[in-house]
Scaffold this motif. Structure first.
Motif, mmCIF file in Angstrom:
data_model
loop_
_atom_site.group_PDB
_atom_site.id
_atom_site.type_symbol
_atom_site.label_atom_id
_atom_site.label_comp_id
_atom_site.label_asym_id
_atom_site.label_seq_id
_atom_site.Cartn_x
_atom_site.Cartn_y
_atom_site.Cartn_z
ATOM 1 N N VAL A 173 0.859 -1.184 0.000
ATOM 2 C CA VAL A 173 0.000 0.000 0.000
ATOM 3 C C VAL A 173 0.895 1.233 0.000
ATOM 4 O O VAL A 173 1.779 1.368 0.857
ATOM 5 N N THR A 174 0.681 2.107 -0.987
ATOM 6 C CA THR A 174 1.423 3.364 -1.045
ATOM 7 C C THR A 174 0.487 4.510 -0.691
ATOM 8 O O THR A 174 -0.690 4.488 -1.025
ATOM 9 N N LYS A 175 1.044 5.505 -0.013
ATOM 10 C CA LYS A 175 0.250 6.650 0.423
ATOM 11 C C LYS A 175 1.140 7.888 0.396
ATOM 12 O O LYS A 175 2.304 7.833 0.810
ATOM 13 N N THR A 176 0.597 8.980 -0.114
ATOM 14 C CA THR A 176 1.312 10.251 -0.050
ATOM 15 C C THR A 176 0.566 11.182 0.891
ATOM 16 O O THR A 176 -0.665 11.188 0.919
ATOM 17 N N GLU A 177 1.333 11.925 1.652
ATOM 18 C CA GLU A 177 0.743 12.904 2.562
ATOM 19 C C GLU A 177 1.752 14.001 2.841
ATOM 20 O O GLU A 177 2.956 13.807 2.688
ATOM 21 N N LYS A 178 1.237 15.144 3.237
ATOM 22 C CA LYS A 178 2.106 16.263 3.603
ATOM 23 C C LYS A 178 2.403 16.161 5.089
ATOM 24 O O LYS A 178 1.495 16.106 5.909
ATOM 25 N N LYS A 179 3.696 16.119 5.410
ATOM 26 C CA LYS A 179 4.131 16.059 6.806
ATOM 27 C C LYS A 179 4.872 17.334 7.152
ATOM 28 O O LYS A 179 5.536 17.934 6.314
ATOM 29 N N ASP B 6 13.347 21.741 10.986
ATOM 30 C CA ASP B 6 14.798 21.672 10.807
ATOM 31 C C ASP B 6 15.562 22.389 11.923
ATOM 32 O O ASP B 6 16.772 22.572 11.844
ATOM 33 N N GLY B 7 14.853 22.795 12.980
ATOM 34 C CA GLY B 7 15.495 23.476 14.101
ATOM 35 C C GLY B 7 15.362 24.988 14.022
ATOM 36 O O GLY B 7 15.570 25.678 15.021
ATOM 37 N N PHE B 8 15.054 25.507 12.826
ATOM 38 C CA PHE B 8 14.888 26.945 12.651
ATOM 39 C C PHE B 8 13.455 27.306 12.292
ATOM 40 O O PHE B 8 12.923 28.294 12.745
ATOM 41 N N GLU B 9 12.863 26.478 11.443
ATOM 42 C CA GLU B 9 11.487 26.728 11.012
ATOM 43 C C GLU B 9 10.835 25.405 10.628
ATOM 44 O O GLU B 9 11.513 24.380 10.512
ATOM 45 N N THR B 10 9.536 25.446 10.463
ATOM 46 C CA THR B 10 8.822 24.246 10.035
ATOM 47 C C THR B 10 8.322 24.453 8.614
ATOM 48 O O THR B 10 8.046 25.582 8.199
ATOM 49 N N ARG B 11 8.212 23.341 7.884
ATOM 50 C CA ARG B 11 7.671 23.396 6.529
ATOM 51 C C ARG B 11 6.957 22.095 6.232
ATOM 52 O O ARG B 11 7.206 21.068 6.866
ATOM 53 N N ARG B 12 6.068 22.138 5.275
ATOM 54 C CA ARG B 12 5.311 20.956 4.869
ATOM 55 C C ARG B 12 6.029 20.305 3.695
ATOM 56 O O ARG B 12 6.363 20.978 2.726
ATOM 57 N N VAL B 13 6.214 18.983 3.800
ATOM 58 C CA VAL B 13 6.924 18.231 2.767
ATOM 59 C C VAL B 13 6.042 17.066 2.337
ATOM 60 O O VAL B 13 5.496 16.346 3.182
ATOM 61 N N LEU B 14 5.914 16.879 1.026
ATOM 62 C CA LEU B 14 5.160 15.756 0.497
ATOM 63 C C LEU B 14 5.979 14.483 0.696
ATOM 64 O O LEU B 14 7.143 14.403 0.283
ATOM 65 N N THR B 15 5.395 13.489 1.348
ATOM 66 C CA THR B 15 6.096 12.262 1.724
ATOM 67 C C THR B 15 5.366 11.055 1.153
ATOM 68 O O THR B 15 4.143 10.977 1.207
ATOM 69 N N LEU B 16 6.142 10.108 0.628
ATOM 70 C CA LEU B 16 5.613 8.838 0.132
ATOM 71 C C LEU B 16 5.932 7.760 1.155
ATOM 72 O O LEU B 16 7.080 7.628 1.592
ATOM 73 N N SER B 17 4.912 7.010 1.562
ATOM 74 C CA SER B 17 5.150 5.898 2.484
ATOM 75 C C SER B 17 4.589 4.616 1.863
ATOM 76 O O SER B 17 3.539 4.628 1.231
ATOM 77 N N VAL B 18 5.348 3.528 2.029
ATOM 78 C CA VAL B 18 4.969 2.222 1.506
ATOM 79 C C VAL B 18 4.879 1.255 2.687
ATOM 80 O O VAL B 18 5.785 1.195 3.514
ATOM 81 N N SER B 19 3.777 0.516 2.758
ATOM 82 C CA SER B 19 3.555 -0.438 3.832
ATOM 83 C C SER B 19 3.162 -1.792 3.240
ATOM 84 O O SER B 19 2.616 -1.863 2.142
ATOM 85 N N LEU B 20 3.396 -2.850 4.011
ATOM 86 C CA LEU B 20 2.960 -4.187 3.669
ATOM 87 C C LEU B 20 1.798 -4.523 4.595
ATOM 88 O O LEU B 20 1.948 -4.486 5.816
ATOM 89 N N VAL B 21 0.626 -4.803 4.004
ATOM 90 C CA VAL B 21 -0.581 -5.059 4.783
ATOM 91 C C VAL B 21 -0.996 -6.516 4.560
ATOM 92 O O VAL B 21 -1.146 -6.957 3.418
ATOM 93 N N THR B 22 -1.177 -7.246 5.665
ATOM 94 C CA THR B 22 -1.602 -8.649 5.571
ATOM 95 C C THR B 22 -3.100 -8.738 5.761
ATOM 96 O O THR B 22 -3.717 -7.877 6.377
ATOM 97 N N LYS B 23 -3.674 -9.799 5.230
ATOM 98 C CA LYS B 23 -5.124 -10.031 5.374
ATOM 99 C C LYS B 23 -5.407 -10.714 6.684
ATOM 100 O O LYS B 23 -4.661 -11.438 7.226
#
Length: 143
Positions: free
Chosen positions: A116-122, A126-143
């Motif tokens: 399962v792939t999912k994209t989200e903004k996280k 960085d210690g000075f400021e915050t920013r939103r970054v588009l992140t791709l995460s891949v998971s293995l899901v069992t039945k």
């Protein structure tokens, strides 16, 4: 009443078995499509996950991909099957089959384990400021 309780308990055990195993999280990608497969070493009884992620255009005609081997805890090769041990249960993720004229062995997915792939903004700090970054995460899901 006993039948109702037995049915509820049976349904709860069926849904409780499903597990999600995070495999990869990256910000270096251009497309949400991830090629995934199982790698095997029959001599050592080992199995792993292989992911291929598009990381950007190399030139105007081709894409650059990053290939990654990921060792999944509890995944092994047992008796010609890629087996994942999760929560005391054994899930068969793939069957090893010979293919081609030279009978090269490959792992064919059974459908019990899905990528399962999912994209989200996280939010990244960085210690000075915050920013939103588009992140791709891949998971293995069992039945």
């Amino acid at each position: 009443m006993k039948t109702l309780i037995a049915t509820v308990l049976a349904l709860s055990t069926l849904t409780a078995f499903s597990a999600t195993i995070p495999l990869l999280e990256t910000t270096d990608f251009t497309d949400q499509v991830v090629a995934s497969s199982y790698g095997i070493n029959e001599e050592m009884g080992r199995a792993w996950v292989e992911l291929s992620v598009d990381t950007g255009p190399q030139s105007s005609d081709s894409m650059t991909t990053t290939d990654t081997k990921i060792k999944v805890p509890g995944m092994s090769l047992v008796g010609g099957q890629v087996v994942l041990a999760v929560d005391g249960q054994q899930v068969v993720c793939a069957n090893v089959r010979p293919v081609g004229i030279f009978h090269y062995h490959v792992a064919k997915p059974t459908g019990n384990c899905k990528f399962v792939t999912k994209t989200e903004k996280k939010i990244v700090d960085d210690g000075f400021e915050t920013r939103r970054v588009l992140t791709l995460s891949v998971s293995l899901v069992t039945k």
